[in-house]
Design an enzyme around this catalytic site. Structure first.
Site, PDB file in Angstrom:
ATOM      1  N   PHE A  62       0.835  -1.211   0.000  1.00  0.00           N
ATOM      2  CA  PHE A  62       0.000   0.000   0.000  1.00  0.00           C
ATOM      3  C   PHE A  62       0.869   1.260   0.000  1.00  0.00           C
ATOM      4  O   PHE A  62       1.879   1.328   0.687  1.00  0.00           O
ATOM      5  CB  PHE A  62      -0.907  -0.011   1.231  1.00  0.00           C
ATOM      6  CG  PHE A  62      -1.614   1.289   1.502  1.00  0.00           C
ATOM      7  CD1 PHE A  62      -2.491   1.831   0.572  1.00  0.00           C
ATOM      8  CD2 PHE A  62      -1.399   1.979   2.701  1.00  0.00           C
ATOM      9  CE1 PHE A  62      -3.149   3.028   0.820  1.00  0.00           C
ATOM     10  CE2 PHE A  62      -2.048   3.166   2.960  1.00  0.00           C
ATOM     11  CZ  PHE A  62      -2.925   3.708   2.017  1.00  0.00           C
ATOM     12  N   HIS A  63       0.453   2.245  -0.799  1.00  0.00           N
ATOM     13  CA  HIS A  63       1.081   3.570  -0.821  1.00  0.00           C
ATOM     14  C   HIS A  63       0.000   4.608  -0.547  1.00  0.00           C
ATOM     15  O   HIS A  63      -0.892   4.817  -1.356  1.00  0.00           O
ATOM     16  CB  HIS A  63       1.728   3.827  -2.188  1.00  0.00           C
ATOM     17  CG  HIS A  63       2.606   5.052  -2.224  1.00  0.00           C
ATOM     18  ND1 HIS A  63       2.235   6.260  -1.695  1.00  0.00           N
ATOM     19  CD2 HIS A  63       3.838   5.240  -2.748  1.00  0.00           C
ATOM     20  CE1 HIS A  63       3.193   7.146  -1.889  1.00  0.00           C
ATOM     21  NE2 HIS A  63       4.189   6.555  -2.514  1.00  0.00           N
ATOM     22  N   SER A  64       0.083   5.267   0.604  1.00  0.00           N
ATOM     23  CA  SER A  64      -0.952   6.242   0.961  1.00  0.00           C
ATOM     24  C   SER A  64      -0.705   7.575   0.267  1.00  0.00           C
ATOM     25  O   SER A  64       0.304   7.773  -0.415  1.00  0.00           O
ATOM     26  CB  SER A  64      -0.977   6.446   2.477  1.00  0.00           C
ATOM     27  OG  SER A  64       0.092   7.285   2.881  1.00  0.00           O
TER      28      SER A  64
END
Length: 951
Positions: free
Chosen positions: A807-809
């Site tokens: 995941f990359h916020s």
């Protein structure tokens, strides 16, 4: 007794000059030795220059015996080519006997027998090495050398009355025997006196013997020119009443365009011309596709507009052709202009990124000018113009194949060099030769663009802009359209390997169709089919979307020769200058749709790839309208001219090149197909080493492609599962690359590329030693900032299903986006009943704000080290697994972010946060000692300066 069929007539199936037997023998024999030398120097340089007394640097050039000896694969290369040489070799000896045989003369028989004996003994010392059987190897080698004397002297004695051939034989024989004296001298200096460097000097004389020996036999080409080797069909097996099915079809279809093309003879000169032209096209596309990635380096590090983006407009140089005097100057000196354009191939020598970019931009500008001028200079001869346009288009296919072979990097790009997989010197050398070959003839002349002009130059320019953009953005890499269709595991669509060859095949088939069926290609019917295909590839994934992609590839390549040939009849400066300007607008729009948070006017273009694709097809439609507006008479005249004999011959050679490229593509697909038998590093202990790394689009701090450096550190850390962020490189500005191909193949890992380039993210990817049973792609809520991609995958870890989330916020500047993303992801993780590892970029401080939602009862997740307070971006969370170790490894100059790595044991409870010493940890569960202290290549354990281990 007279030959049985001497006076019988028959169809000549094959006929060729006897000299080609000599030339074939010479080329393959040299290839055997030089091929082994190149492979050996490339793979085992220090080992093959080593002898019993000295090594590098005292000895720096390998001997023949060391090169072709027992090392793999150079030995195999040598043996393979020697085997191929045997056929021409025996034919050469036979023809020499036929040429020199005289009644009642024994010498020709003795020389021929000696020639056969030498050929057999050559096979003996080639295939029986000194390691296999030292005695027999020496027997064959000595026999070969001894037989060389009567062979050489006998050929001199029997040489026909050909003064030129006799002169070369005497020269080469003298050089051969004269070389033996210094050869023996330096061998004694090495063996007896142990003089440093003597063996290297000996090696040069040894290699000279090879050159002179093979060259001596090559002189027979001058004598065999009087021979013609003919294969006749006396029984009608190949023609007549018993025709093969293929022959019947050709006979029936012989008046059709394709048969007329291949009905002509074959000329090696023209084939080499075509290959040189195509290589020039390959250079154009290689340098053009490198411009975007060299520009991208600067906004990447500036985190916004840098100013260097203006370099993309270097393509509009054809506007200069609107100046008559300058146009004349360029057309008179096309060779010089093309050679100047090769500057971009030397830019890898420039270490300063800014200057390297300027070099590439200047090269692109010159190339665009040179190619448009070349097309214009041939516009008076439609056949020659078609050849040049075909070469340029085949250059795109060749460029795509090169990237297919080198796993999405072009080996002559300025972001690669010898250390990271570049073939820059080879590419430059071939480019110089190709330009010299292609420009040795004067252009045929150009049409007067002020007369007999049909259609609108403005519409033609729009068509060119859309066409150029479509070719570059979607077809310059065989995996781009495949990744547009990628939806995750289990696989329900195409893969980069082997299906990249499908894309390349569709491109080639489209080009052939465009050359032979210009009328249909120019029709609105075909354009309508292509428009539907673009809508399908933009809207759908998996196989349905890819079928649309193949249709688009077929259409675009078919349209290319037709549209360019028509557009060049207008004023080239206006039409092509404006065309490249439109192309540049689409290039910028293509990155605006994902970089909207960093560019002016970005929110307007946010996630609107559909707008870009629609604009592309509207522009191409304008070009089709321009085509339809031109008179059918002018097109039929062009086709009439192109149907003459020389035009058909010319076209056939470019199609031969295309066939060769397609065979190469299929071979690459076969060789690259993965075995899917990957194993984790520590299977016996059920250890899983998981890591997270933001790789900065695979460009390091100095603008070099970083895949190989990434591979090395991932391998040395023994990472089984790794999440990579900022990995979507499938845009013009990123070079249309795919780092995951190289890493997955070299590391032996399964891969999920993540959301495709049509999903408008910066990319997230998952690589795993464990089979990926299922994966789902998520685009998390991002009402203001950039889209946040996530991969939720289920892996088979030692027979147990374990979830992994990459995941990359969103950005720090968009707190509401990050809050919504936190809620979404925490709920997603909380819903999973399986063990789970989160490999993430969270943008939060430990134990503050959104962290307390990620690490909570809602998600069920735990922090890999709650005591590590010095974090902001990267985090590893887990549940349902025993965490045993945690480390932070410095990035070196690869990217701007460290590597975080954790170790877990599958099938055991989570354990506690109590730390223990490394001496209490089994060796197989420890991190490598390689990264302690100063580490290796700039990678070391930092922050805590050592891994942490847990009870």
């Amino acid at each position: 007794m007279a030959p049985r069929y001497k006076d019988k007539d028959g169809d000549v199936v094959v006929a060729f000059s006897g000299k080609w037997i000599s030339w074939t023998h010479t080329a393959i024999a040299y290839a055997a030795f030089l091929g082994a030398l190149i492979v050996g120097v490339s793979l085992h340089y220090t080992k093959i220059v080593q002898n019993e007394h000295y090594g590098y640097p005292q000895e720096w050039f390998p001997s023949v015996s060391a090169t072709i000896g027992d090392r793999y694969p150079e030995r195999s290369v040598f043996q393979l080519f020697i085997a191929i040489t045997s056929g021409p070799r025996f034919a050469l000896v036979f023809l020499w006997y036929i040429l020199t045989a005289r009644p009642n003369s024994t010498l020709p028989k003795v020389v021929a027998g000696t020639g056969l004996f030498r050929s057999i003994t050559c096979g003996g010392w080639t295939y029986i090495t000194s390691t296999d059987d030292h005695d027999w190897h020496d027997i064959f080698m000595i026999s070969y050398l001894v037989a060389t004397v009567p062979w050489t002297l006998g050929c001199l004695a029997l040489s026909p009355p050909n003064p030129q051939a006799l002169k070369y034989r005497k020269l080469l024989a003298g050089l051969f025997f004269g070389t033996l004296i210094p050869l023996i001298y330096y061998f004694i200096q090495h063996k007896v006196h142990k003089v440093p460097g003597a063996y290297t000097t000996y090696a040069f004389f040894e290699w000279s013997l090879i050159l002179f020996d093979v060259g001596f036999d090559a002189v027979t080409a001058l004598d065999f020119e009087g021979f013609e080797v003919i294969v006749k069909d006396l029984k009608g097996a190949s023609k007549g009443n018993n025709q093969r099915l293929a022959d019947k079809i050709i006979e029936r279809e012989k008046e059709k365009p394709i048969e007329r093309t291949f009905g002509a003879g074959f000329s090696w000169d023209e084939a080499i011309d075509a290959a040189a032209d195509v290589y020039n096209g390959f250079v154009f596309w290689s340098i053009l596709t490198s411009l975007g990635v060299t520009v991208w380096y600067f906004p990447l590090w500036h985190m916004g507009i840098s100013g260097y983006e203006t370099m993309v407009f270097s393509t509009v140089s054809p506007f200069l052709l609107g100046i008559k005097s300058l146009r004349s100057l360029v057309m008179r000196h096309l060779r010089i202009v093309h050679l100047m354009a090769l500057l971009g191939l030397t830019s890898y020598l420039i270490s300063t990124p800014e200057y390297r970019l300027f070099s590439v931009a200047l090269s692109v500008s010159t190339l665009c000018l040179a190619w448009v001028a070349t097309w214009y200079s041939e516009s008076a001869q439609p056949a020659k113009l078609e050849a040049r346009v075909s070469a340029w288009t085949l250059g795109l296919i060749a460029s795509s194949i090169a990237k297919f072979a080198f796993r999405s990097n072009n080996p002559i790009w300025p972001i690669v060099h010898a250390e990271n997989g570049g073939w820059n010197r080879v590419g430059l050398g071939l480019a110089v030769l190709a330009v010299l070959r292609s420009t040795r003839k004067s252009p045929s002349g150009h049409v007067d663009s002020s007369h007999n002009r049909k259609g609108s130059p403005f519409l033609a320019a729009l068509g060119l802009g859309g066409l150029f953009f479509g070719l570059h953005s979607l077809l310059s890499d065989s995996s781009t359209l495949i990744l547009w269709a990628w939806e995750g595991h289990p696989v329900k669509g195409p893969l980069a390997v082997p299906h990249g060859a499908y894309t390349i095949f569709a491109m080639g088939a489209g080009l052939i169709f465009g050359l032979f069926y210009e009328g249909f290609v120019s029709s609105w019917t075909f354009f309508g089919i292509a428009s539907v295909a673009v809508a399908v590839l933009t809207t759908y994934g998996n196989w349905l979307g890819y079928y649309g992609s193949l249709t688009f590839a077929f259409y675009t390549l078919a349209l290319t020769p037709v549209l360019i040939s028509s557009a060049i009849r207008h004023r080239p400066g206006l039409t092509f200058g404006l065309g490249f300007f439109v192309y540049n607008i689409l290039v910028l729009a293509n990155v605006w749709v994902v970089a909207y948070a960093f560019v002016p006017g970005g929110p307007l273009m946010r996630e609107h790839t559909d707008w870009v694709m629609t604009a592309m097809m509207l522009f191409i439609g304008a070009g089709v309208f321009s085509l339809s507006a031109s008179t059918t008479t002018s097109r039929s005249k062009a086709r009439g001219k192109s149907s003459n004999f020389s035009a058909r011959r010319s076209r056939s050679y470019y199609l031969y090149v295309l066939v060769a490229l397609q065979l190469l593509s299929m071979s690459i697909a076969y060789l690259r197909f993965p075995p899917y038998d990957f194993q984790p590093y520590h299977a016996d202990e059920k250890i899983v080493t998981a890591g997270i790394w933001t790789v900065h689009f695979s460009l390091d701090n100095d603008m070099w492609s970083s895949e190989r450096r990434m591979r090395d550190v991932i391998k040395e850390l023994e990472i089984d599962v790794v999440g990579l962020l900022e990995t979507d490189l499938q845009r013009i500005f990123m070079g249309n690359r795919d780092t995951t191909q190289f890493l997955a193949e070299d590391l032996g890992m399964y891969v999920d590329y993540g959301p495709g380039p049509n999903k408008h993210t910066w990319g997230s990817a998952l690589l795993s030693k464990f089979p990926i049973l299922n994966s789902t792609h998520h685009l998390l809520p991002s009402p203001v900032g950039e889209l946040a991609p996530a991969i939720h995958a289920t892996l088979d870890m030692y027979g147990e299903h374990v979830d992994v989330v990459v995941f990359h916020s969103g950005q720090e500047e968009d707190p509401e986006d990050r809050r919504l993303q936190t809620e979404y992801l925490s709920e997603l993780m909380g819903e999973s009943s399986r063990p789970l590892i989160l490999l993430s970029y969270l943008v939060t401080k430990p134990k503050e704000g959104n962290y307390n939602t990620y690490v909570s009862d809602k998600s069920g997740m735990k922090d890999i080290d709650p005591s590590d307070w010095d974090r902001w971006c990267e985090y590893i969370l887990y549940k349902g697994l025993k965490r045993t170790a945690y480390a932070r490894v410095s990035r070196s100059t690869i990217t701007d972010t460290e590597i975080q790595v954790g170790k877990f044991i599958v099938g055991q409870p989570e354990g506690s946060d109590e730390q223990i010493g490394e001496d209490q940890v089994p060796e197989g569960q420890r991190f490598p000692a390689l990264f302690r202290g100063e580490g290796v290549r700039g990678h070391r354990y930092h922050v805590f300066d050592a891994p942490r281990y847990y009870h």
